[in-house]
Design a protein around this motif. Structure first.
Motif, PDB file in Angstrom:
ATOM      1  N   GLN A 205       0.828  -1.198   0.000  1.00  0.00           N
ATOM      2  CA  GLN A 205       0.000   0.000   0.000  1.00  0.00           C
ATOM      3  C   GLN A 205       0.869   1.256   0.000  1.00  0.00           C
ATOM      4  N   LYS A 206       1.915   1.241   0.791  1.00  0.00           N
ATOM      5  CA  LYS A 206       2.810   2.396   0.840  1.00  0.00           C
ATOM      6  C   LYS A 206       3.507   2.602  -0.493  1.00  0.00           C
ATOM      7  N   ARG A 207       3.943   1.504  -1.138  1.00  0.00           N
ATOM      8  CA  ARG A 207       4.615   1.628  -2.429  1.00  0.00           C
ATOM      9  C   ARG A 207       3.659   2.164  -3.491  1.00  0.00           C
ATOM     10  N   LEU A 240       8.877  14.306  -2.923  1.00  0.00           N
ATOM     11  CA  LEU A 240       9.181  12.893  -3.166  1.00  0.00           C
ATOM     12  C   LEU A 240      10.377  12.391  -2.374  1.00  0.00           C
ATOM     13  N   GLY A 241      11.208  13.301  -1.888  1.00  0.00           N
ATOM     14  CA  GLY A 241      12.376  12.883  -1.130  1.00  0.00           C
ATOM     15  C   GLY A 241      12.023  12.086   0.112  1.00  0.00           C
ATOM     16  N   GLY A 247      12.288   4.544   2.162  1.00  0.00           N
ATOM     17  CA  GLY A 247      12.530   3.286   1.472  1.00  0.00           C
ATOM     18  C   GLY A 247      11.422   2.862   0.526  1.00  0.00           C
ATOM     19  N   ASP A 248      10.467   3.773   0.235  1.00  0.00           N
ATOM     20  CA  ASP A 248       9.357   3.424  -0.653  1.00  0.00           C
ATOM     21  C   ASP A 248       9.730   3.565  -2.130  1.00  0.00           C
ATOM     22  N   LEU A 249      10.682   4.457  -2.433  1.00  0.00           N
ATOM     23  CA  LEU A 249      11.117   4.672  -3.812  1.00  0.00           C
ATOM     24  C   LEU A 249      12.636   4.755  -3.847  1.00  0.00           C
ATOM     25  N   PRO A 250      13.289   4.121  -4.820  1.00  0.00           N
ATOM     26  CA  PRO A 250      14.738   4.286  -4.963  1.00  0.00           C
ATOM     27  C   PRO A 250      15.059   5.707  -5.435  1.00  0.00           C
ATOM     28  N   ARG A 251      16.138   6.260  -4.936  1.00  0.00           N
ATOM     29  CA  ARG A 251      16.487   7.629  -5.305  1.00  0.00           C
ATOM     30  C   ARG A 251      16.690   7.771  -6.814  1.00  0.00           C
TER      31      ARG A 251
END
Length: 294
Positions: A205-207, A240-241, A247-251
């Motif tokens: 859900q978070k992703r 978005l940072g 840890g939900d999105l790779p930088r």
């Protein structure tokens, strides 16, 4: 045969995938997703510059016959990792990327690697390495050291022979490209995040929430009007940072999406990179703890 076409063909003879950049700039000359006609190479869906980069001599001759395009090298498809040693802005007293990288090599107990290198228009350097067998590396920004970025899958570099208003890109050595040293490969790996062991449903859900936010912010940046483009990009990166910090999105995914959105809006590559770096760094540093509202 013009010089840029000859250079592009020489690069593809080495197995490097190239694509045209707008004459005198570092920006891809290919259409963006918003302007995609969904015909030709994009008949089955929009194909980005990385997918359209080629080693086909006929396609290259046809492209460079239209205009004196600068040359972009798609690092991932070319099997390359390029270390980008930046030069700080004039008002900064920070050491340049070359000095920082040299100190990093010394601390690791290794000499600065000998490999093909290019002097950039700003006075920095690009060090080209062959990617290790089986490795699929992504771009990094600040992971290796300050003012030291890397370009791999999802990234590209401007080839020697290209020229921008800031100056030319010039080869500083012979064409031999060394394999990326193991110690440097290890340095490029991001630090492992401590597992919080969330249940699968909550993590998914978070992703999904983060993915929706990424798509929305990228569209906002791409559609930003003149006079608001950089501010819109800055706000998007700040927003978005937090997902990168959690840890939900790779930088590198956030950077690549917003970079493309900013360039689609008309910002230059360097404008996007400097804005993204400062905004993401701030947001990541200030969002180490997930807020309950998220």
């Amino acid at each position: 045969m013009n010089t840029l076409l000859t250079t592009a063909l020489d690069l593809t003879a080495r197995g490097w995938h190239v694509f045209p950049l707008r004459p005198g700039t570092k920006r891809p000359a290919l259409h963006g997703e918003a302007a995609c006609p969904r015909t030709g190479p994009c008949a089955e869906g929009h194909r980005k510059w990385e997918q359209r980069a080629t080693t086909d001599p006929d396609r290259i001759r046809a492209a460079w016959a239209k205009a004196p395009f600068n040359i972009g090298v798609a690092t991932g498809p070319s099997g390359l990792v390029v270390v980008d040693l930046d030069v700080p802005k004039e008002e900064s007293d920070a050491p340049c990327g070359a000095a920082t990288f040299k100190a990093l090599c010394e601390r690791a107990g290794h000499p600065v690697p000998t490999t093909y290198r290019v002097r950039t228009a700003s006075g920095g350097q690009h060090l080209y390495f062959t990617a290790p067998d089986g490795a699929r590396l992504s771009n990094t920004a600040g992971t290796v050291a300050a003012s030291v970025d890397t370009r791999a899958w999802g990234g590209y570099v401007v080839a020697a022979g290209s020229t921008t208003p800031a100056g030319p890109y010039e080869a500083l050595s012979g064409p031999e490209t060394a394999v990326l040293p193991t110690w440097l490969h290890n340095v490029m790996q991001p630090a492992a995040k401590r597992s919080q062991a969330p249940c699968t449903a909550v993590a998914g859900q978070k992703r999904r929430y983060a993915d929706v936010a990424l798509s929305s912010e990228t569209r906002n940046v791409a559609a930003a009007p003149v006079g608001e483009r950089e501010a819109t990009l800055f706000r998007a990166a700040r927003a978005l940072g937090r997902f990168v910090a959690w840890g939900d999105l790779p930088r590198h995914v956030v950077e690549q999406a917003l970079q493309e959105g900013g360039e689609a809006a008309g910002l230059t590559t360097s404008e996007c990179r400097s804005t993204l770096r400062s905004a993401l760094n701030w947001s990541i540093n200030h969002n180490q703890t997930r807020r309950a509202a998220a």
